[in-house]
Structures are given as C-alpha cells and as structure tokens.
Design an enzyme around this catalytic site. Structure first.
Site, PDB file in Angstrom:
ATOM      1  N   LYS A 194       0.793  -1.132  -0.064  1.00  0.00           N
ATOM      2  CA  LYS A 194       0.051   0.137  -0.038  1.00  0.00           C
ATOM      3  C   LYS A 194       0.930   1.161  -0.046  1.00  0.00           C
ATOM      4  CE  LYS A 194      -2.588   3.289   1.734  1.00  0.00           C
ATOM      5  NZ  LYS A 194      -1.945   4.455   1.004  1.00  0.00           N
ATOM      6  N   GLY A 247       7.084   5.876   7.635  1.00  0.00           N
ATOM      7  CA  GLY A 247       6.230   7.185   7.877  1.00  0.00           C
ATOM      8  C   GLY A 247       6.562   8.212   9.110  1.00  0.00           C
ATOM      9  N   SER A 248       5.778   8.619   9.428  1.00  0.00           N
ATOM     10  CA  SER A 248       5.930   9.677  10.494  1.00  0.00           C
ATOM     11  C   SER A 248       5.944   8.972  11.842  1.00  0.00           C
ATOM     12  CB  SER A 248       5.008  10.685  10.657  1.00  0.00           C
ATOM     13  OG  SER A 248       3.609  10.008  11.027  1.00  0.00           O
ATOM     14  N   VAL A 251       1.900   8.291  13.164  1.00  0.00           N
ATOM     15  CA  VAL A 251       1.226   7.305  12.421  1.00  0.00           C
ATOM     16  C   VAL A 251       2.231   5.717  12.839  1.00  0.00           C
ATOM     17  CG1 VAL A 251       0.900   5.975  10.332  1.00  0.00           C
ATOM     18  CG2 VAL A 251       0.658   8.555  10.422  1.00  0.00           C
ATOM     19  N   GLY A 252       3.343   5.848  12.906  1.00  0.00           N
ATOM     20  CA  GLY A 252       4.077   4.674  13.471  1.00  0.00           C
ATOM     21  C   GLY A 252       3.431   4.158  14.668  1.00  0.00           C
ATOM     22  N   GLU A 269       9.847   2.451  10.545  1.00  0.00           N
ATOM     23  CA  GLU A 269      10.993   3.158  10.079  1.00  0.00           C
ATOM     24  C   GLU A 269      10.486   4.692  10.293  1.00  0.00           C
ATOM     25  OE1 GLU A 269      14.408   3.976  10.112  1.00  0.00           O
ATOM     26  OE2 GLU A 269      14.122   1.763   9.474  1.00  0.00           O
ATOM     27  N   CYS A 303      14.197  11.270   5.468  1.00  0.00           N
ATOM     28  CA  CYS A 303      14.203  10.764   6.795  1.00  0.00           C
ATOM     29  C   CYS A 303      15.487  11.223   7.573  1.00  0.00           C
ATOM     30  CB  CYS A 303      13.901   9.515   7.280  1.00  0.00           C
ATOM     31  SG  CYS A 303      12.688   8.682   6.091  1.00  0.00           S
ATOM     32  N   GLU A 403      10.649  17.231  13.805  1.00  0.00           N
ATOM     33  CA  GLU A 403      10.930  16.878  12.230  1.00  0.00           C
ATOM     34  C   GLU A 403      10.247  17.950  11.435  1.00  0.00           C
ATOM     35  OE1 GLU A 403       9.757  13.145  10.616  1.00  0.00           O
ATOM     36  OE2 GLU A 403      11.717  13.039   9.759  1.00  0.00           O
TER      37      GLU A 403
HETATM   38  C1  UN1 Z   1      15.310   8.851   3.598  1.00  0.00           C
HETATM   39  O1  UN1 Z   1      16.023   9.539   4.060  1.00  0.00           O
HETATM   40  O2  UN1 Z   1      14.060   8.947   3.685  1.00  0.00           O
HETATM   41  O3  UN1 Z   1      20.574   7.498   2.633  1.00  0.00           O
HETATM   42  C2  UN1 Z   1      15.810   7.430   2.940  1.00  0.00           C
HETATM   43  C3  UN1 Z   1      19.892   8.355   1.877  1.00  0.00           C
HETATM   44  C4  UN1 Z   1      18.983   7.275   0.882  1.00  0.00           C
HETATM   45  C5  UN1 Z   1      17.672   6.689   1.515  1.00  0.00           C
HETATM   46  C6  UN1 Z   1      17.039   7.711   2.297  1.00  0.00           C
HETATM   47  N1  UN1 Z   1      19.722   6.384   0.211  1.00  0.00           N
HETATM   48  O4  UN1 Z   1      20.037   9.500   1.566  1.00  0.00           O
END
Ligand code: UN1
Length: 515
Positions: A194, A247-248, A251-252, A269, A303, A403
């Site tokens: 999804k 996700g955030s 939500v996680g 994550e 992220c 964030e």
């Molecule tokens: C993310 O930060 O949401 O390390 C993923 C990185 C990428 C993956 C990032 N290879 O910047």
C-alpha cells in the site's frame, strides 16, 4: 468482481488534464481491478498542481480483504519455491529496472518532484536492492551449532512469516517500496503493498516490473487509497502476519500499538532530526558543501535530512558565511530542469506545515538568515518553499527538536565536542548523525558517542547504501533495520531444529557426559 478486471494496469480514461491522465487499478490475485465502488483519487504533479499524473483506485476495506486473501492463497506455493528461483525473478526485475531507469526517473520527477539526478538515484537504489536480494536467494543464512549430546544435529533456519503488509512513503517512492518488497519476497512471504497516496504511480511501476519479471499471481498485491483507513484495515486483518511501515512517528506509534495488541510483527522506520556536527578542526568548505546536500537535497524531505547543523563556536561565523553563499546559489524549480537544485515539496498541506515551522522559528527568537517563504509568482501552481536557514538556534527550540520534513535547517553554535554530542543526541530521534573533523581520535570517539542508527564521518547525514542496515534508535524506530542482510530479519521467523539420530531418548541438560 470480474466485470472490473482489466488486462493492463489502467484503462485509458479521459479525466481532464488535456485528456492525458489515465486511471490505474489495484493489482490483486494477478489481475488489475478497480476498487469496490469504483471510486478514484488523483495524483498531482507537485511542481504544478494543475497537472494530474493519474487517477488511482480509492480502495476500501473490501479491497484490502481481497488482496490479503489472494496473498494468503499464494503463500504456500511461494514458500515452497526454492529461494534461488525466487532470486531469479528479482534479478530479472533488476534488469528491467535498469533498462527503464531513465523513463522511471522522469516519471518520478513528475509525480514526486525531486530533481532528475536524485530520481535516477532513487531508481538506482531499487536496482541495487533487487540485485542484492536476488543474491540473498542463494544465502538466506541460518546457522548450525554443535549439540551438547552425541548423534544429535542442531541448526536454525529462517522461515517466511506469511502475508506481510507493506506501507510505504512518498519521499523515496521506488527505493523504499523496494527495501521492503524484495527482502519480503526473497524470504518467501507474499505481500500486500500500500503506497503513499501522493506517489502511487511510482509504486505501481515497480509492481508492473515485478509482474513482468515473472512473479506468480497473488504473491504481490497492490492497493491504493486513503492511508489511515486502509492501513489500519491491513494491520487488523487476521491473515496479515507482519507489517513494515515507513512514515511519521505519529502514524508509526499508532500502527505499532495496534500490532502490539494483536501480537503481530511490526517494523517501523519513522522520523528523524538529524544533525551534522562541524568541529573546530573540521574542513568548513567540505562541511558546508555537505550541509547544502544534506539539508536541501530532495528539498529536505528525507528521513535522513540534515535539519540541524551544530557548529563549534570558533568556526561558526566562517561556516555561516560559506554555507549561506552556497545556499544562495541554489536554483528552485521543476526537477526536470537540469539547472535546478531544489524541487517542490510534496503537496500544499506539507508546504503549509513547513511554512508554519518558519513562523514558529521566528517566534522562538531564532534568526531567519535566509529564505522563509512559500514561493509565489510563476511557480505558484506548484508547492515550492525557499531553502531556509535559521541561525543562532538554541538546541531546545521546536525547530531544533521536531521533524519539519522540508527545506529548513537550523544552525546551532556550541562551545566544544562534549556540547556538540549532547546537542546532537538531544532529540527524541536517532536516525542519522554526522561529524566533520580531521582528528582521527575524535572521529572514533564520535562513532561511539553519537546515538543514532547511522553515523557519518566527513560526509553529510544522507547517502546510505543498501548493503548496510538502515534505521534508527529512540523514536525513529522499534529496533528493526531495513537494507543489508538485516532486512531479512524483518521478514523471517527463526526455526530451531534438532535432529536426534542416536536412536534412543537423550535428555538435554540432564544426560551430562560426566555422568
Ligand atoms: C530517507 O532518508 O528517507 O540515505 C531515505 C539516503 C538514501 C535513502 C534515504 N539512500 O539518503
């Protein structure tokens, strides 16, 4: 619902947008099919919201149920398919991704907004993951250990979990689905994917490739639609045995809480508040270059984005000057323009949320050094926010704690190494932290002192490679890691097996050799 089943991923439907936008369906049990009720939602180009990328199935619980049941039906045969054969399909998918890299990257720019160079990187990450996990089909290492008893064999093997639900974000719309899809498949699970509603087409293209590579019907099911309701329906479904979500943190926590009640495997994550530390002996020019990439690459929507830059007071003014000059040179615009460094953010609501943080930062008393505005004028139909730098930020301000997920970074002066570490570690998150230093002892000390799942020395907070674990500590996750061989842990159960070939009853812990 056979009347809604079509052979291709979408029917050509005139939906405005100069008649160009297609309608795309769910993929369930090896067939493309419309959502129950036939409703759709649009995916928009973030660089120009007047452009509709496509219309996608607005699924409801009944679609989730169909997809999960299809995955459950396909599981026994897929589990019994030898892992090297599963790997061959993944390798074929890698080849197809390679062949279509440019086409997929261009599509990604249109749907997600990141600049073309970065979109190529996103597709490349999916290629890397497919190749890596294809190889894993000939490994999937377990272990054998000596038994304490004679004529007894002891080993642990990995077993697939069953149907897994994959909930993926929009910021790496092909890479992150691939981080979940390929390890889940190689381990012998069947999946319901999804994707985020902002980038369903990128995920659909990945699914098309997996189908073309030969994935059997029901092994990969793809459903689009509203995150909250459908995500929860997936989590709640009794035939879903594990969930993997990016996700955030908000939500996680909800999803993990529910999975906790249901005793389901869950891997999260989530958010980050990553920092680059520039030490007294750091290479300021290199650090500033890294900070531009870390803070404003993907318009700060990683992220791992560097949303804090912690600078030794002796280098603070110098860094500020060099950094500012580099940021001023960044061009904002459509990711398809090769001169553009910073594309749009994903949607209007995210644009507002980012700009709200600028207001928060000003009210908190931070110095707005550069940017701070939503872009008007000819870019107005898109979701553009100026690259924004706050200076003289205090470590406990909201803009240094929460964030933002946009092109905003905070410069925080510190007195020494100890304070740099304290500030770097002083958030609820722990994904990626970096230090620029020329002192090898200090670098090794930092590798130990920085509390994060990923540490960089003399490089920014972004740029993880797929052969190492990806994930974080504290509220960034719940202890799992994606990528590398660790990704397999998310998608397998350990099974310990003892084979006694002595022909008599032997009692562990009791039949000691001394007796
Ligand atoms: C993310 O930060 O949401 O390390 C993923 C990185 C990428 C993956 C990032 N290879 O910047």
């Amino acid at each position: 619902m056979s009347s809604t089943v079509s052979k291709v991923s979408g029917d050509k439907t005139n939906t405005g947008n100069n008649g160009a936008a297609r309608t795309y369906d769910n993929y369930i049990d090896g067939k493309w099919q419309k959502a129950e009720g036939g409703k759709t939602f649009p995916s928009l180009n973030p660089a120009n919201n007047n452009e509709i990328i496509g219309h996608f199935a607005a699924s409801i619980e009944a679609d989730v149920d169909k997809a999960v049941k299809a995955a459950a039906k396909a599981f026994p045969a897929w589990k019994r398919t030898p892992a090297p054969h599963r790997g061959e399909i993944l390798l074929k998918a890698a080849h197809l991704l390679k062949e279509r890299k440019e086409e997929l990257a261009t599509l990604m720019v249109k749907e997600m907004g990141k600049v073309l160079k970065e979109a190529r990187g996103d597709v490349q990450e999916a290629i890397d993951m497919a190749e890596y996990m294809a190889g894993e089909g000939r490994r999937l290492l377990g272990h054998t250990v000596p038994s304490e008893l004679r004529d007894k064999f002891a080993m642990a093997v990995r077993a697939p979990i069953g149907v897994v639900g994959l909930i993926t974000p929009w910021n790496f719309p092909m890479a992150i689905p691939s981080w979940k899809l390929f390890p889940a498949l190689i381990a012998g699970n069947t999946v319901v994917l999804k994707p985020a509603s902002d980038t369903p087409l990128c995920a659909l293209k990945l699914v098309e490739i997996v189908i073309e590579a030969g994935i059997p019907p029901g092994v990969v099911n793809f459903i689009t639609g509203p995150g909250g309701k459908m995500g929860m329906a997936l989590v709640d479904h009794p035939l879903v045995k594990a969930i993997s979500i990016t996700g955030s943190t908000e939500v996680g926590k909800k999803v993990a809480g529910r999975c906790g009640e249901l005793m389901k495997r869950i891997s999260c994550e989530l958010g980050g508040k990553n920092a680059i530390c520039v030490m007294e002996d750091g290479d300021v020019e290199l650090a500033a270059e890294g900070a531009v990439w870390g803070a404003f690459g993907t318009a700060g929507q990683r992220c791992t984005a560097a949303s804090r830059i912690i600078i030794h007071k002796k280098r603070y003014e110098e860094f500020k000057k060099v950094f500012l000059a580099k940021v001023k040179a960044l061009r904002l615009g459509s990711g398809l323009d090769p001169n553009v460094a910073v594309g749009p953010v994903i949607n209007k609501s995210q644009l507002k949320s980012i700009n709200d943080y600028v207001e928060i930062g000003k009210k908190e008393g931070a110095t707005l050094l550069y940017g701070g505005n939503i872009v008007a004028g000819e870019l107005e139909s898109g979701c553009f926010h100026e690259p924004t730098i706050f200076a003289d930020v205090k470590a406990n301000m909201r803009i240094a704690q929460e964030e933002i997920f946009g092109p905003v970074t905070a410069l925080i002066p510190v007195n020494d190494y100890a304070e740099a570490i304290e500030v770097a570690n002083g958030t609820p998150y722990g994904l990626s932290l970096s230090m620029y230093t020329q002192d090898v002892n200090q670098a090794f000390r930092a590798m130990d002192d920085l509390e994060s799942g990923i540490v960089y020395i003399n490089a920014p907070t972004i740029g993880a490679e797929i052969q190492l674990p990806f994930g974080g500590v504290k509220q960034t996750g719940n202890g799992h890691r994606e990528a590398g061989i660790t990704a397999i842990d998310q998608f397998t159960e350990w099974k310990s097996i003892y084979v006694d070939y002595s022909g008599r009853l032997q009692k562990a812990q009791i039949d000691l050799p001394s007796k």
